[in-house]
Design a protein around this motif. Structure first.
Motif, mmCIF file in Angstrom:
data_model
loop_
_atom_site.group_PDB
_atom_site.id
_atom_site.type_symbol
_atom_site.label_atom_id
_atom_site.label_comp_id
_atom_site.label_asym_id
_atom_site.label_seq_id
_atom_site.Cartn_x
_atom_site.Cartn_y
_atom_site.Cartn_z
ATOM 1 N N SER A 59 0.830 -1.207 0.000
ATOM 2 C CA SER A 59 0.000 0.000 0.000
ATOM 3 C C SER A 59 0.862 1.254 0.000
ATOM 4 O O SER A 59 0.560 2.225 -0.692
ATOM 5 C CB SER A 59 -0.929 -0.001 1.221
ATOM 6 N N PHE A 60 1.943 1.220 0.769
ATOM 7 C CA PHE A 60 2.849 2.373 0.829
ATOM 8 C C PHE A 60 3.385 2.721 -0.551
ATOM 9 O O PHE A 60 3.421 3.890 -0.955
ATOM 10 C CB PHE A 60 4.005 2.074 1.785
ATOM 11 N N ILE A 61 3.806 1.711 -1.302
ATOM 12 C CA ILE A 61 4.326 1.943 -2.650
ATOM 13 C C ILE A 61 3.258 2.575 -3.525
ATOM 14 O O ILE A 61 3.517 3.517 -4.280
ATOM 15 C CB ILE A 61 4.831 0.619 -3.264
ATOM 16 N N GLU A 62 2.048 2.087 -3.417
ATOM 17 C CA GLU A 62 0.940 2.620 -4.221
ATOM 18 C C GLU A 62 0.661 4.083 -3.874
ATOM 19 O O GLU A 62 0.492 4.928 -4.748
ATOM 20 C CB GLU A 62 -0.312 1.784 -3.984
ATOM 21 N N TYR A 63 0.608 4.389 -2.586
ATOM 22 C CA TYR A 63 0.277 5.751 -2.155
ATOM 23 C C TYR A 63 1.372 6.747 -2.544
ATOM 24 O O TYR A 63 1.073 7.862 -2.971
ATOM 25 C CB TYR A 63 0.048 5.794 -0.643
ATOM 26 N N THR A 64 2.630 6.364 -2.391
ATOM 27 C CA THR A 64 3.704 7.308 -2.711
ATOM 28 C C THR A 64 3.760 7.590 -4.211
ATOM 29 O O THR A 64 3.871 8.750 -4.629
ATOM 30 C CB THR A 64 5.064 6.794 -2.232
ATOM 31 N N ARG A 65 3.668 6.538 -5.037
ATOM 32 C CA ARG A 65 3.743 6.767 -6.483
ATOM 33 C C ARG A 65 2.534 7.532 -6.983
ATOM 34 O O ARG A 65 2.659 8.438 -7.816
ATOM 35 C CB ARG A 65 3.834 5.428 -7.229
ATOM 36 N N ARG A 66 1.373 7.194 -6.491
ATOM 37 C CA ARG A 66 0.171 7.890 -6.949
ATOM 38 C C ARG A 66 0.194 9.353 -6.499
ATOM 39 O O ARG A 66 -0.216 10.251 -7.235
ATOM 40 C CB ARG A 66 -1.081 7.190 -6.434
ATOM 41 N N GLY A 67 0.676 9.592 -5.292
ATOM 42 C CA GLY A 67 0.755 10.964 -4.796
ATOM 43 C C GLY A 67 1.676 11.827 -5.634
ATOM 44 O O GLY A 67 1.362 12.982 -5.950
ATOM 45 N N VAL A 68 2.828 11.271 -6.019
ATOM 46 C CA VAL A 68 3.760 12.007 -6.876
ATOM 47 C C VAL A 68 3.148 12.228 -8.255
ATOM 48 O O VAL A 68 3.282 13.307 -8.845
ATOM 49 C CB VAL A 68 5.112 11.266 -6.991
ATOM 50 N N TRP A 69 2.452 11.226 -8.777
ATOM 51 C CA TRP A 69 1.837 11.365 -10.104
ATOM 52 C C TRP A 69 0.814 12.497 -10.107
ATOM 53 O O TRP A 69 0.797 13.316 -11.013
ATOM 54 C CB TRP A 69 1.178 10.050 -10.528
ATOM 55 N N PHE A 70 -0.038 12.557 -9.091
ATOM 56 C CA PHE A 70 -1.012 13.643 -9.022
ATOM 57 C C PHE A 70 -0.324 14.994 -8.873
ATOM 58 O O PHE A 70 -0.772 15.992 -9.430
ATOM 59 C CB PHE A 70 -1.986 13.421 -7.859
ATOM 60 N N LEU A 71 0.776 15.047 -8.162
ATOM 61 C CA LEU A 71 1.498 16.298 -7.976
ATOM 62 C C LEU A 71 2.130 16.788 -9.271
ATOM 63 O O LEU A 71 2.072 17.979 -9.599
ATOM 64 C CB LEU A 71 2.578 16.117 -6.905
ATOM 65 N N VAL A 72 2.724 15.877 -10.028
ATOM 66 C CA VAL A 72 3.561 16.270 -11.165
ATOM 67 C C VAL A 72 2.855 16.157 -12.516
ATOM 68 O O VAL A 72 2.985 17.059 -13.356
ATOM 69 C CB VAL A 72 4.858 15.426 -11.191
ATOM 70 N N TRP A 73 2.114 15.088 -12.741
ATOM 71 C CA TRP A 73 1.647 14.787 -14.090
ATOM 72 C C TRP A 73 0.136 14.895 -14.315
ATOM 73 O O TRP A 73 -0.299 14.973 -15.463
ATOM 74 C CB TRP A 73 2.109 13.396 -14.504
ATOM 75 N N ALA A 74 -0.647 14.849 -13.283
ATOM 76 C CA ALA A 74 -2.105 14.859 -13.481
ATOM 77 C C ALA A 74 -2.547 16.161 -14.152
ATOM 78 O O ALA A 74 -2.066 17.244 -13.813
ATOM 79 C CB ALA A 74 -2.821 14.686 -12.145
ATOM 80 N N SER A 75 -3.464 16.049 -15.101
ATOM 81 C CA SER A 75 -4.021 17.234 -15.750
ATOM 82 C C SER A 75 -5.039 17.891 -14.823
ATOM 83 O O SER A 75 -5.472 17.293 -13.829
ATOM 84 C CB SER A 75 -4.702 16.841 -17.060
ATOM 85 N N SER A 76 -5.438 19.101 -15.149
ATOM 86 C CA SER A 76 -6.447 19.790 -14.346
ATOM 87 C C SER A 76 -7.750 18.996 -14.320
ATOM 88 O O SER A 76 -8.425 18.909 -13.287
ATOM 89 C CB SER A 76 -6.695 21.198 -14.900
ATOM 90 N N ASP A 77 -8.090 18.401 -15.461
ATOM 91 C CA ASP A 77 -9.311 17.604 -15.532
ATOM 92 C C ASP A 77 -9.207 16.366 -14.649
ATOM 93 O O ASP A 77 -10.161 15.998 -13.954
ATOM 94 C CB ASP A 77 -9.575 17.192 -16.982
ATOM 95 N N GLN A 78 -8.046 15.723 -14.647
ATOM 96 C CA GLN A 78 -7.861 14.545 -13.800
ATOM 97 C C GLN A 78 -7.908 14.913 -12.319
ATOM 98 O O GLN A 78 -8.421 14.149 -11.499
ATOM 99 C CB GLN A 78 -6.534 13.866 -14.145
ATOM 100 N N LEU A 79 -7.403 16.084 -11.986
ATOM 101 C CA LEU A 79 -7.465 16.541 -10.604
ATOM 102 C C LEU A 79 -8.908 16.811 -10.177
ATOM 103 O O LEU A 79 -9.305 16.485 -9.062
ATOM 104 C CB LEU A 79 -6.623 17.807 -10.425
ATOM 105 N N ARG A 80 -9.687 17.411 -11.086
ATOM 106 C CA ARG A 80 -11.095 17.672 -10.763
ATOM 107 C C ARG A 80 -11.854 16.369 -10.529
ATOM 108 O O ARG A 80 -12.705 16.277 -9.646
ATOM 109 C CB ARG A 80 -11.754 18.466 -11.893
ATOM 110 N N LYS A 81 -11.521 15.360 -11.319
ATOM 111 C CA LYS A 81 -12.202 14.084 -11.188
ATOM 112 C C LYS A 81 -11.768 13.309 -9.941
ATOM 113 O O LYS A 81 -12.470 12.413 -9.481
ATOM 114 C CB LYS A 81 -11.944 13.225 -12.425
ATOM 115 N N ALA A 82 -10.590 13.648 -9.418
ATOM 116 C CA ALA A 82 -10.033 12.886 -8.302
ATOM 117 C C ALA A 82 -10.948 12.868 -7.083
ATOM 118 O O ALA A 82 -10.946 11.906 -6.311
ATOM 119 C CB ALA A 82 -8.664 13.462 -7.910
#
Length: 228
Positions: A59-82
């Motif tokens: 779970s830790f691996i999943e949370y850290t990678r997903r958190g970085v992805w949302f910080l760096v690469w997620a589009s505005s639309d993907q953030l709104r959907k989050a």
């Protein structure tokens, strides 16, 4: 070298109301908070209960990678959907793809070491953790074989602590308004140097603290204020 413990980056306020434009930071701060909680549990369990430790590690691996992805690469639309994604819709790429994206950004090549084979069982690392987490029949064989013979617990815990510091540095420097490409340049030469990374995290934490903490404000579309 003695580490300076006077400044605790985990003590910052993450739940203050603010503007919608800060939502990217809020999503990442939520993931960082969750990752820190998972790592605290891993520290408590790595000697007493290796099985619990490894299930939590997945779970830790999943949370850290997903958190970085949302910080760096997620589009505005993907953030709104989050805010409205279901359990079946994570809203981000596969775990190994996110891991490879992070590794590539730090100059380590477009590869995920989560797919490296584990000695003794000769299976990919992330698949072994997945089997333990989801109760695949092979997982009970792992337990019978003694998990400490398959996984190096102290080294794995040290690596998790290092990965959490990478996440902290990425988020803290973004909060301090450093451009993302400069953050990667800062991180690249220290990505495999835990002490130097820790020192950079402390510097970043001090900069965030000088800005009165990591205050992230946002509102739902209804206008009702909500805190994390």
């Amino acid at each position: 070298m003695r580490r300076n413990r006077k400044l605790d980056p985990k003590s910052f306020d993450l739940t203050t109301l603010s503007k919608p434009k800060d939502y990217r930071l809020l999503v990442s701060a939520r993931y960082l908070d969750a990752s820190e909680r998972l790592l605290n549990g891993m520290r408590a369990q790595h000697q007493e209960n290796p099985f619990h430790f490894l299930v939590t590690l997945r779970s830790f691996i999943e949370y850290t990678r997903r958190g970085v992805w949302f910080l760096v690469w997620a589009s505005s639309d993907q953030l709104r959907k989050a805010e409205h994604l279901t359990f079946k819709q994570a809203g981000s790429p596969s775990l190994t793809k996110m891991d490879a994206m992070i590794n590539k950004a730090m100059g380590g090549g477009n590869v995920s070491h989560l797919t490296d084979l584990v000695d003794v069982v000769n299976e990919p690392y992330i698949d072994c953790l997945h089997a333990l987490t989801h109760g695949n029949p092979v997982s009970v064989r792992f337990i019978a074989m003694d998990l400490t013979r398959i996984f190096d617990m102290p080294r794995t815990l040290a690596r998790a602590d290092h990965e959490l510091n990478m996440f902290r540095l990425l988020l803290y420097r973004r909060v301090a308004r450093m451009p993302q490409n400069e953050i990667w340049r800062l991180l690249t030469p220290i990505r495999d140097k835990p002490q130097l990374l820790y020192e950079e995290v402390m510097k970043a934490a001090a900069d965030v603290q000088r800005q009165h903490g990591m205050k992230i404000e946002w509102r739902y579309d209804t206008g009702n204020p909500v805190t994390a």
